[in-house]
Design a protein around this motif. Structure first.
Motif, PDB file in Angstrom:
ATOM      1  N   GLY A  39      38.601  54.563  17.754  1.00  0.00           N
ATOM      2  CA  GLY A  39      39.149  54.429  19.166  1.00  0.00           C
ATOM      3  C   GLY A  39      39.580  55.744  19.652  1.00  0.00           C
ATOM      4  N   LYS A  40      39.321  55.758  20.776  1.00  0.00           N
ATOM      5  CA  LYS A  40      39.735  57.410  21.185  1.00  0.00           C
ATOM      6  C   LYS A  40      40.032  57.530  22.904  1.00  0.00           C
ATOM      7  CE  LYS A  40      35.960  60.132  20.349  1.00  0.00           C
ATOM      8  NZ  LYS A  40      34.677  61.030  20.884  1.00  0.00           N
ATOM      9  N   ILE A  41      41.835  57.626  22.952  1.00  0.00           N
ATOM     10  CA  ILE A  41      42.304  57.099  23.808  1.00  0.00           C
ATOM     11  C   ILE A  41      42.194  58.458  24.540  1.00  0.00           C
ATOM     12  CG2 ILE A  41      44.515  56.899  24.668  1.00  0.00           C
ATOM     13  CD1 ILE A  41      44.198  54.431  22.476  1.00  0.00           C
ATOM     14  N   VAL A  42      42.737  58.603  26.021  1.00  0.00           N
ATOM     15  CA  VAL A  42      42.613  60.027  26.818  1.00  0.00           C
ATOM     16  C   VAL A  42      44.415  59.570  27.466  1.00  0.00           C
ATOM     17  CG1 VAL A  42      41.575  61.654  28.899  1.00  0.00           C
ATOM     18  CG2 VAL A  42      40.416  60.801  27.200  1.00  0.00           C
ATOM     19  N   ILE A  43      45.063  60.411  27.570  1.00  0.00           N
ATOM     20  CA  ILE A  43      46.525  59.931  27.990  1.00  0.00           C
ATOM     21  C   ILE A  43      46.638  61.455  28.597  1.00  0.00           C
ATOM     22  CG2 ILE A  43      47.943  60.231  25.612  1.00  0.00           C
ATOM     23  CD1 ILE A  43      50.265  57.662  26.002  1.00  0.00           C
ATOM     24  N   GLY A  44      47.612  60.640  29.673  1.00  0.00           N
ATOM     25  CA  GLY A  44      48.607  62.057  30.040  1.00  0.00           C
ATOM     26  C   GLY A  44      49.039  61.940  31.587  1.00  0.00           C
ATOM     27  N   THR A  45      50.331  62.211  31.754  1.00  0.00           N
ATOM     28  CA  THR A  45      51.461  61.814  33.090  1.00  0.00           C
ATOM     29  C   THR A  45      50.332  61.581  34.485  1.00  0.00           C
ATOM     30  OG1 THR A  45      53.406  61.760  31.935  1.00  0.00           O
ATOM     31  CG2 THR A  45      53.695  61.357  33.804  1.00  0.00           C
ATOM     32  N   VAL A  46      50.763  60.959  35.069  1.00  0.00           N
ATOM     33  CA  VAL A  46      49.337  61.417  36.412  1.00  0.00           C
ATOM     34  C   VAL A  46      50.136  62.735  37.256  1.00  0.00           C
ATOM     35  CG1 VAL A  46      48.766  58.958  36.636  1.00  0.00           C
ATOM     36  CG2 VAL A  46      51.143  59.503  37.659  1.00  0.00           C
ATOM     37  N   GLU A  47      49.279  63.348  38.160  1.00  0.00           N
ATOM     38  CA  GLU A  47      50.061  64.021  39.389  1.00  0.00           C
ATOM     39  C   GLU A  47      51.014  64.172  39.970  1.00  0.00           C
ATOM     40  OE1 GLU A  47      46.852  65.739  42.108  1.00  0.00           O
ATOM     41  OE2 GLU A  47      46.039  63.823  41.613  1.00  0.00           O
ATOM     42  N   PHE A  61      44.434  55.660  16.518  1.00  0.00           N
ATOM     43  CA  PHE A  61      43.886  56.235  17.680  1.00  0.00           C
ATOM     44  C   PHE A  61      43.368  57.552  17.513  1.00  0.00           C
ATOM     45  CE2 PHE A  61      44.802  51.761  18.600  1.00  0.00           C
ATOM     46  CZ  PHE A  61      43.814  51.169  19.420  1.00  0.00           C
ATOM     47  N   ASN A  62      42.436  58.081  18.375  1.00  0.00           N
ATOM     48  CA  ASN A  62      42.258  59.196  17.999  1.00  0.00           C
ATOM     49  C   ASN A  62      42.802  59.786  19.671  1.00  0.00           C
ATOM     50  OD1 ASN A  62      41.643  61.818  18.899  1.00  0.00           O
ATOM     51  ND2 ASN A  62      39.547  61.971  18.003  1.00  0.00           N
ATOM     52  N   VAL A  63      44.034  60.162  19.568  1.00  0.00           N
ATOM     53  CA  VAL A  63      44.775  60.595  20.913  1.00  0.00           C
ATOM     54  C   VAL A  63      44.271  61.834  21.201  1.00  0.00           C
ATOM     55  CG1 VAL A  63      46.983  60.100  22.407  1.00  0.00           C
ATOM     56  CG2 VAL A  63      46.447  58.475  20.344  1.00  0.00           C
ATOM     57  N   ILE A  64      44.094  62.266  22.740  1.00  0.00           N
ATOM     58  CA  ILE A  64      43.847  63.297  24.010  1.00  0.00           C
ATOM     59  C   ILE A  64      44.635  63.424  24.869  1.00  0.00           C
ATOM     60  CG2 ILE A  64      41.994  65.236  24.577  1.00  0.00           C
ATOM     61  CD1 ILE A  64      40.224  62.752  22.972  1.00  0.00           C
ATOM     62  N   ASP A  65      45.647  64.187  24.063  1.00  0.00           N
ATOM     63  CA  ASP A  65      46.818  64.405  25.305  1.00  0.00           C
ATOM     64  C   ASP A  65      46.652  65.224  26.807  1.00  0.00           C
ATOM     65  OD1 ASP A  65      49.282  64.270  26.301  1.00  0.00           O
ATOM     66  OD2 ASP A  65      50.508  63.942  24.637  1.00  0.00           O
ATOM     67  N   LEU A  66      46.698  64.840  27.428  1.00  0.00           N
ATOM     68  CA  LEU A  66      46.555  65.912  28.667  1.00  0.00           C
ATOM     69  C   LEU A  66      48.199  66.560  29.537  1.00  0.00           C
ATOM     70  CD1 LEU A  66      43.065  64.445  30.467  1.00  0.00           C
ATOM     71  CD2 LEU A  66      43.362  65.858  28.871  1.00  0.00           C
ATOM     72  N   GLY A  67      48.590  65.860  28.984  1.00  0.00           N
ATOM     73  CA  GLY A  67      50.340  66.492  28.846  1.00  0.00           C
ATOM     74  C   GLY A  67      51.075  65.973  30.571  1.00  0.00           C
TER      75      GLY A  67
END
Ligand code: B12
Length: 216
Positions: free
Chosen positions: A94-102, A122-128
């Motif tokens: 399971g892939k998740i892209v996560i971040g706090t919005v602009e 989960f495979n989490v990609i944290d965009l910051g």
């Protein structure tokens, strides 16, 4: 020392902005094999919430808030590898892209959610934090994500969650990625109103919700 006393010490360290103590207690929790999810949810988070309350009441000012936020981050950094290690064997696809919005730089809650999701396979990609809406979509497309998780703590930035869903619709991508929203500014009604697939109040319930949404 009882569990309750330990959790109170954790809370106190955050409220007082005592970084050494916040870090040392994180190390102690690991060494004594405590339930780190509980230490976070019942010690560190109530601590930072109390700081928020003191700020609202005018007792604390921005420097205190920043110091406590830094203590929280430092403690989370110590616990993160440990949390991820525990569940390494059950890592799902399971892939998740996560971040706090602009426009929103709050990332403590988002970091906790990312860490706990990752700890649960989960495979989490944290965009910051302060992430441009298109970046979420580009990354989700690039990695073929199952779920996009959006955090917002400000009433002025929660609209970013709505805009992202609208943008997915414009691009014909609505439904390809599930969207889960969260953060102190939002609730289930908001999630329903904007057409999000999911909402969770905290990091622990986010795990169950993410599993349900991704089917993984
Ligand atoms: C710490 C803090 C800061 C720190 C942030 C440090 C950091 N790196 O994050 C600093 C000092 C930098 C800061 C700055 C500001 N802040 Co501030 N901040 C807070 C405070 C005290 C705590 C937030 C926090 O970390 N809580 C603890 C975490 C664990 O909780 P959480 O974020 O809610 O996350 C949990 C859940 O919501 C959920 N969750 C979170 N994200 C997601 C995502 C998904 C997908 C899911 C499912 C779940 C989920 O799980 C988490 C864990 O259980 C809150 C007060 C409060 N009551 O929330 C104000 C607060 C959010 N801030 C506020 C404001 C106004 C600001 C500033 C505009 C102040 C200013 N005048 O400069 C700036 C914003 C700048 C910007 N552009 O973003 C207001 C927002 C008001 C509003 N309704 O819009 C609040 C509510 C304080 C208040 N009552 O006035 N802040």
């Amino acid at each position: 020392m009882s569990n309750e006393e330990f959790l109170n010490m954790v809370k106190k360290a955050i409220v007082e902005g005592n970084k050494d103590e916040a870090e040392q207690l994180a190390q102690q929790a690991i060494a004594e094999r405590m339930d780190l999810n509980e230490v976070i949810e019942k010690g560190y988070i109530p601590g930072i919430r109390e700081v928020g309350r003191l700020w609202e009441e005018g007792e604390y000012f921005l420097p205190e808030l920043i110091t406590s936020a830094e203590c929280m981050k430092a403690a989370m950094e110590i616990m993160k590898p440990e949390l991820e290690k525990t569940h390494i064997t059950i890592r799902s696809a399971g892939k998740i892209v996560i971040g706090t919005v602009e426009g929103d730089i709050h990332d403590i809650g988002k970091n906790i959610v990312a860490t706990i999701l990752s700890a649960n396979g989960f495979n989490v990609i944290d965009l910051g934090a302060d992430v441009k809406l298109d970046k979420f979509i580009e990354k989700a497309d690039e990695v073929n994500a199952d779920l996009i998780c959006l955090s917002a703590l400000l009433t002025t930035t929660m609209t970013g969650q709505k805009k992202l869903i609208e943008r997915l619709k414009e691009k014909g991508l609505y439904g390809r990625f599930k969207v889960m929203v969260g953060g102190a500014a939002v609730n289930q009604k908001w999630a329903d109103d904007i057409g999000a697939d999911g909402y969770s109040e905290n990091a622990l319930t986010a795990v169950g919700a993410a599993k349900k949404l991704t089917g993984k």
